[in-house]
Design an enzyme around this catalytic site. Structure first.
Site, PDB file in Angstrom:
ATOM      1  N   ASP A  92      -5.165  -8.831  15.887  1.00 44.65           N
ATOM      2  CA  ASP A  92      -4.531  -7.667  15.261  1.00 44.65           C
ATOM      3  C   ASP A  92      -3.027  -7.923  15.332  1.00 44.65           C
ATOM      4  O   ASP A  92      -2.426  -7.857  16.400  1.00 44.65           O
ATOM      5  CB  ASP A  92      -4.934  -6.388  16.001  1.00 44.65           C
ATOM      6  CG  ASP A  92      -4.372  -5.126  15.344  1.00 44.65           C
ATOM      7  OD1 ASP A  92      -3.337  -5.225  14.651  1.00 44.65           O
ATOM      8  OD2 ASP A  92      -4.954  -4.040  15.533  1.00 44.65           O
ATOM      9  N   TYR A 104      -5.165  -0.828  20.507  1.00 36.19           N
ATOM     10  CA  TYR A 104      -4.886   0.422  19.792  1.00 36.19           C
ATOM     11  C   TYR A 104      -6.022   1.417  20.076  1.00 36.19           C
ATOM     12  O   TYR A 104      -7.208   1.039  20.022  1.00 36.19           O
ATOM     13  CB  TYR A 104      -4.783   0.106  18.293  1.00 36.19           C
ATOM     14  CG  TYR A 104      -4.650   1.325  17.415  1.00 36.19           C
ATOM     15  CD1 TYR A 104      -3.469   2.045  17.387  1.00 36.19           C
ATOM     16  CD2 TYR A 104      -5.708   1.745  16.615  1.00 36.19           C
ATOM     17  CE1 TYR A 104      -3.350   3.165  16.590  1.00 36.19           C
ATOM     18  CE2 TYR A 104      -5.592   2.864  15.801  1.00 36.19           C
ATOM     19  CZ  TYR A 104      -4.409   3.567  15.803  1.00 36.19           C
ATOM     20  OH  TYR A 104      -4.296   4.676  15.016  1.00 36.19           O
ATOM     21  N   LYS A 110       1.534   0.521   8.902  1.00 32.85           N
ATOM     22  CA  LYS A 110       2.666   0.369   9.805  1.00 32.85           C
ATOM     23  C   LYS A 110       3.758  -0.469   9.139  1.00 32.85           C
ATOM     24  O   LYS A 110       4.269  -0.076   8.113  1.00 32.85           O
ATOM     25  CB  LYS A 110       2.167  -0.224  11.131  1.00 32.85           C
ATOM     26  CG  LYS A 110       0.889   0.451  11.660  1.00 32.85           C
ATOM     27  CD  LYS A 110       1.075   1.914  12.048  1.00 32.85           C
ATOM     28  CE  LYS A 110      -0.244   2.639  12.258  1.00 32.85           C
ATOM     29  NZ  LYS A 110      -1.162   2.039  13.217  1.00 32.85           N
ATOM     30  N   ARG A 123     -14.515  -0.978  -7.562  1.00 28.48           N
ATOM     31  CA  ARG A 123     -14.828  -1.218  -6.140  1.00 28.48           C
ATOM     32  C   ARG A 123     -14.915  -2.719  -5.887  1.00 28.48           C
ATOM     33  O   ARG A 123     -14.458  -3.219  -4.870  1.00 28.48           O
ATOM     34  CB  ARG A 123     -16.140  -0.522  -5.735  1.00 28.48           C
ATOM     35  CG  ARG A 123     -16.608  -0.936  -4.340  1.00 28.48           C
ATOM     36  CD  ARG A 123     -17.604  -0.005  -3.662  1.00 28.48           C
ATOM     37  NE  ARG A 123     -18.547   0.614  -4.560  1.00 28.48           N
ATOM     38  CZ  ARG A 123     -19.572  -0.015  -5.165  1.00 28.48           C
ATOM     39  NH1 ARG A 123     -19.783  -1.293  -4.929  1.00 28.48           N
ATOM     40  NH2 ARG A 123     -20.363   0.628  -5.984  1.00 28.48           N
TER      41      ARG A 123
HETATM   42  C1  LIG Z   1      -2.547   2.010  13.432  1.00 29.69           C
HETATM   43  C2  LIG Z   1      -3.183   0.818  13.993  1.00 29.69           C
HETATM   44  C3  LIG Z   1      -4.506   0.482  13.668  1.00 29.69           C
HETATM   45  C4  LIG Z   1      -5.382   1.366  12.792  1.00 29.69           C
HETATM   46  O1  LIG Z   1      -4.918   1.429  11.496  1.00 29.69           O
HETATM   47  P1  LIG Z   1      -5.090   2.701  10.512  1.00 29.69           P
HETATM   48  O2  LIG Z   1      -4.353   2.272   9.319  1.00 29.69           O
HETATM   49  O3  LIG Z   1      -4.511   3.885  11.223  1.00 29.69           O
HETATM   50  O4  LIG Z   1      -6.558   2.862  10.284  1.00 29.69           O
HETATM   51  C5  LIG Z   1      -5.035  -0.687  14.194  1.00 29.69           C
HETATM   52  N1  LIG Z   1      -4.315  -1.468  15.012  1.00 29.69           N
HETATM   53  C6  LIG Z   1      -3.047  -1.179  15.362  1.00 29.69           C
HETATM   54  C7  LIG Z   1      -2.298  -2.089  16.262  1.00 29.69           C
HETATM   55  C8  LIG Z   1      -2.432  -0.022  14.872  1.00 29.69           C
HETATM   56  O5  LIG Z   1      -1.185   0.264  15.236  1.00 29.69           O
END
Ligand SMILES: *Cc1c(COP(=O)(O)O)cnc(C)c1O
Length: 383
Positions: free
Chosen positions: A174, A102, A199, A50
């Site tokens: 983000d 998001y 993604k 961890r």
């Molecule tokens: C999918 C996504 C998230 C969240 O991520 P997870 O891996 O699903 O927890 C946050 N920000 C954006 C822009 C996303 O597309």
């Protein structure tokens, strides 16, 4: 407007050194929870997975390299990464968030963290003056997502950062939609970058993961402590798969970007399409800003289809190359209906205000042949 040539090289080598014991060119999957010690607290740098694991360490170095950052941290999901950032705040702190975030980010802030006496205020950050007006003495964090999801609005990172820093607030970007290949928020002054590596960075629709990158030593210590104390870490196998994904990030992004531009241009000309949202089209309201702060526009295209909801559903069902599914950024093309799928948890009033209605469709253009994507859209648009 193009990928930095050195990025093609950088992603191939980021974080990975030949294994010192065997010469293995890829970092092995250290599938272990613990490490044998020679004497109490005398070990080779790892004591419990961890806290640290050699496969994850290599991934964290790769993450840092992607954003040109001093530090990278890996998390078990994008939202776990976001959660770790929020957990460095204190009760009473105020956070400004762009309104088109998001859906899961909004849910995390509104439904999980609001009860810890943190206030989240959602505002339209495409007009920088809105940020200026909303900053309060207790604003600790300004949360930017650009391009936004699903409407692909573009926010001026440098301008918002300047205002936030004048008020001693930290800026988080983000960067999931642009990917590190097309946008470098730390170079524009932002303090923290967060990614859902599920993604584009993962890119193969087979992993849930998150990343945080930053330069500041103190911020790193604080967020690393949350990672260690809370434990939302990826396992060695996921870390290995992500290391492998990073190597092809630049070539994948080049193709996503080219396909999306072709698709956006095609849709903009189609008589059944009301409007197209893509920062790479000159008709996009922030096209000039997008060209200034991005090196490409990535693979996301949204549009409003004319007609009633039944016609929208029929279009979605006729598509064959584009699969109807949530998520984005994978090699295969996906189509999503934000109102009923990814953004169903956004309060209805807010959805209306943002323009997320029954006719809105979001495409994640994959890396297939652009001709095949256009042919698929073409047959589905013939009613
Ligand atoms: C999918 C996504 C998230 C969240 O991520 P997870 O891996 O699903 O927890 C946050 N920000 C954006 C822009 C996303 O597309």
């Amino acid at each position: 407007m193009s990928i930095r040539p050195s990025d093609f090289t950088k992603v191939v080598h980021a974080g990975v050194e030949p294994d010192p014991r065997t010469g293995a060119i890829m970092t092995p999957i250290f599938q272990t929870s613990t490490y044998v010690q020679e004497a109490p607290n005398q070990h080779k740098g790892w004591d419990y997975s961890r806290a640290g694991n050699p496969t994850r360490d290599a991934l964290e170095e790769a993450f840092a390299a992607l954003e040109g950052a001093k530090y990278g941290l890996a998390f078990s999901s994008g939202l776990a990464a976001e959660q770790a950032i929020i957990q460095i705040l204190n009760p009473g702190d105020h956070v400004l968030v762009c309104d088109d975030v998001y859906g899961g980010t909004g849910r995390l802030f509104r439904r999980l963290f609001a009860k810890y006496n943190l206030t989240f205020e959602f505002i339209d950050m495409t007009a920088v003056k809105n940020v200026e007006a909303a900053i309060k003495p207790n604003t600790r964090l300004v949360w930017i997502e650009t391009p936004t999801n699903p409407l692909l609005k573009v926010i001026d990172i440098a301008a918002v950062t300047k205002l936030a820093h004048q008020a001693s607030a930290l800026v988080v970007v983000d960067n999931t939609f642009a990917s590190p290949i097309f946008q470098s928020p730390l170079e524009m002054g932002a303090d923290i970058v967060v990614h859902s590596t599920t993604k584009y960075i993962g890119g193969h629709s087979d992993i849930i993961g998150g990343a945080v990158m930053m330069n500041d030593d103190k911020l790193y210590e604080q967020i690393k402590f949350v990672q260690f104390a809370g434990g939302a870490v990826p396992g060695p196998f996921e870390s290995f798969l992500l290391l492998r994904s990073v190597k092809t990030l630049a070539v994948r992004m080049e193709k996503h970007d080219a396909n999306a531009l072709t698709v956006a241009r095609y849709l903009a000309e189609h008589s059944r399409v009301k409007e197209v949202f893509f920062p790479g089209l000159p008709s996009h309201p922030q096209h000039a800003l997008a060209k200034k702060q991005m090196r490409g526009f990535a693979g996301m295209v949204s549009f409003n289809l004319k007609g009633n909801y039944d016609e929208v559903v029929s279009f979605l069902q006729k598509l064959k190359v584009f699969s109807l599914a949530e998520s984005l950024g994978g090699v295969e093309s996906l189509v999503n209906h934000p109102e009923k799928m990814t953004h169903a948890s956004v309060p209805e009033e807010m959805r209306k205000q943002l323009g997320i209605g029954p006719n809105l469709i979001r495409l994640s253009c994959g890396i297939e042949s652009a001709d095949d994507l256009i042919k698929d859209l073409d047959q589905a648009l013939k009613s």
